[in-house]
Write a protein that holds these residues in place. Structure first.
Motif, PDB file in Angstrom:
ATOM      1  N   SER A  22       0.236   0.123   2.543  1.00 19.44           N
ATOM      2  CA  SER A  22       0.113  -0.812   0.852  1.00 19.44           C
ATOM      3  C   SER A  22      -0.417  -0.111   0.374  1.00 19.44           C
ATOM      4  O   SER A  22      -1.855   0.582   0.752  1.00 19.44           O
ATOM      5  N   ILE A  23      -0.323   0.102  -0.883  1.00 13.92           N
ATOM      6  CA  ILE A  23      -1.326   0.825  -1.670  1.00 13.92           C
ATOM      7  C   ILE A  23      -2.845   0.519  -2.140  1.00 13.92           C
ATOM      8  O   ILE A  23      -3.742   1.262  -1.871  1.00 13.92           O
ATOM      9  N   GLU A  62       5.889   2.453   0.253  1.00 11.82           N
ATOM     10  CA  GLU A  62       4.907   1.410   0.453  1.00 11.82           C
ATOM     11  C   GLU A  62       5.822   0.554   1.946  1.00 11.82           C
ATOM     12  O   GLU A  62       6.006   0.499   2.760  1.00 11.82           O
ATOM     13  N   TYR A  79       0.800  -6.143  -0.952  1.00 12.70           N
ATOM     14  CA  TYR A  79       1.569  -5.041  -1.183  1.00 12.70           C
ATOM     15  C   TYR A  79       2.228  -5.316  -2.503  1.00 12.70           C
ATOM     16  O   TYR A  79       2.264  -6.492  -3.128  1.00 12.70           O
TER      17      TYR A  79
END
Length: 264
Positions: A209-210, A203, A215
C-alpha cells in the motif's frame, strides 16, 4: 563560487531564489530544477517556474531523469517493484530528483559552491540533514528564508501568482504524492480520479500500500461517503487533526463549506 538554487517549482524555493539574487546578484547563480511528467506536475507549476526565471533574468537549468516526460512517480515505483525501500526515501524522489541532482553536481559543481534551499526557520530538522549531506559532499547548504533578513514574502509582491495548486494543496508536489497521507489521497480521489485508479492498480501490481495500513481500494467507501454524503471539501491545506475531526463529527450539510460542482 556558484550559487545553486534547488528550485522545486514551489513558492518557498522561488522566494529563496529571489532573495539570493537580491543579496548577491545573479552572476554564478543557477536555478536548478527537476522537471516532472505533466501528468502529475500541474501545468500552472510549470508556468510559475518560467515566470520566476524570467523575473530573475536566468534560464532554468534542468537535471532530469532520462524519460521523465512519460515516467510519472507511479511508473517509477512499478519499475522498481516497490514504493520505497526500507527506511529509505521513496523511489520516485531518489530516481526523479536525488540521483539526477547528484549527477549534475558531479559534472558541474565545485567544492565550496552554495546549494540554496527554501526551508524556513520552522524546518530545523530538514536544514540540519541537508547541511550534513552537503557538507559531506564538499558544498555549503544555505537557507535564505531562515537565516537572512527578508525582502519578500510572496511572489504576488512582484506580480507573479503562485501555482493554482496552492488553492487545494499546501505544496507544489506531484498530484498523487507517494509520500503523502490519507488527506492528500482524498483530494486525489475527488479531483484526479484517473491518478486514483492508476494508484490502485500500482498497489495491486506491487502488492503493497501507498498509505501505511490501508490500501486505496479499502478507503473508497469512506471517501465516497465523505464526498457524496458529507460533502467534505477536498483540501490538503487544513490541519490534519481538524480535517479528520470534521469528518468524524459528520456535520450537517448546511453547516459545511460546499464548493461548486466544478471543484470535483
Amino acid at each position: 563560487m556558484k550559487k545553486i538554487v534547488c528550485f522545486s517549482g514551489g513558492h518557498s524555493s522561488a522566494l529563496a531564489a529571489i532573495e539570493t539574487a537580491r543579496k548577491y546578484g545573479t552572476d554564478g547563480m543557477v536555478i536548478l530544477n527537476h522537471d516532472i511528467s505533466p501528468h502529475v506536475e500541474h501545468e500552472d507549476i510549470k508556468r510559475f517556474k518560467k515566470e520566476v526565471a524570467a523575473y530573475l533574468g536566468l534560464p532554468i537549468t534542468y537535471a532530469n531523469m532520462p524519460g521523465w516526460e512519460t515516467t510519472p512517480p507511479l511508473d517509477v515505483a512499478i519499475k522498481n517493484k516497490a514504493f520505497k525501500a526500507y527506511n529509505r526515501p521513496a523511489f520516485c524522489t531518489s530516481r526523479l530528483k536525488t540521483e539526477p541532482f547528484h549527477k549534475w553536481l558531479e559534472g558541474n559543481g565545485e567544492r565550496g559552491d552554495w546549494v540554496i534551499y527554501g526551508f524556513d526557520a520552522e524546518e530545523a530538522g530538514r536544514m540540519m540533514r541537508r547541511s550534513d549531506v552537503m557538507n559531506a559532499l564538499g558544498y555549503k547548504a544555505v537557507f535564505p528564508l531562515a537565516d537572512w533578513d527578508r525582502t519578500i514574502y510572496s511572489t504576488e509582491e512582484i506580480g507573479i501568482a503562485r501555482p493554482s495548486t496552492y488553492q487545494t494543496y499546501k505544496h507544489a508536489n506531484c498530484i498523487g504524492c507517494l509520500k503523502a497521507g490519507k488527506q492528500h489521497w482524498y483530494c486525489v480521489y475527488c479531483l484526479r480520479p484517473d491518478i486514483w485508479e492508476e494508484a490502485k492498480a500500482a498497489e495491486e501490481q506491487i502488492g503493497y500500500s501507498i498509505i501505511k495500513g490501508a490500501y486505496l481500494k479499502e478507503l473508497e467507501p469512506q471517501f465516497r461517503e465523505m464526498r457524496d454524503t458529507l460533502r467534505i471539501v477536498p483540501t490538503d491545506k487544513t490541519n490534519s487533526a481538524r480535517f479528520w475531526k470534521r469528518v468524524r463529527e459528520t456535520m450537517p450539510e448546511e453547516q459545511l463549506e460546499i464548493p461548486c460542482d466544478c471543484s470535483f
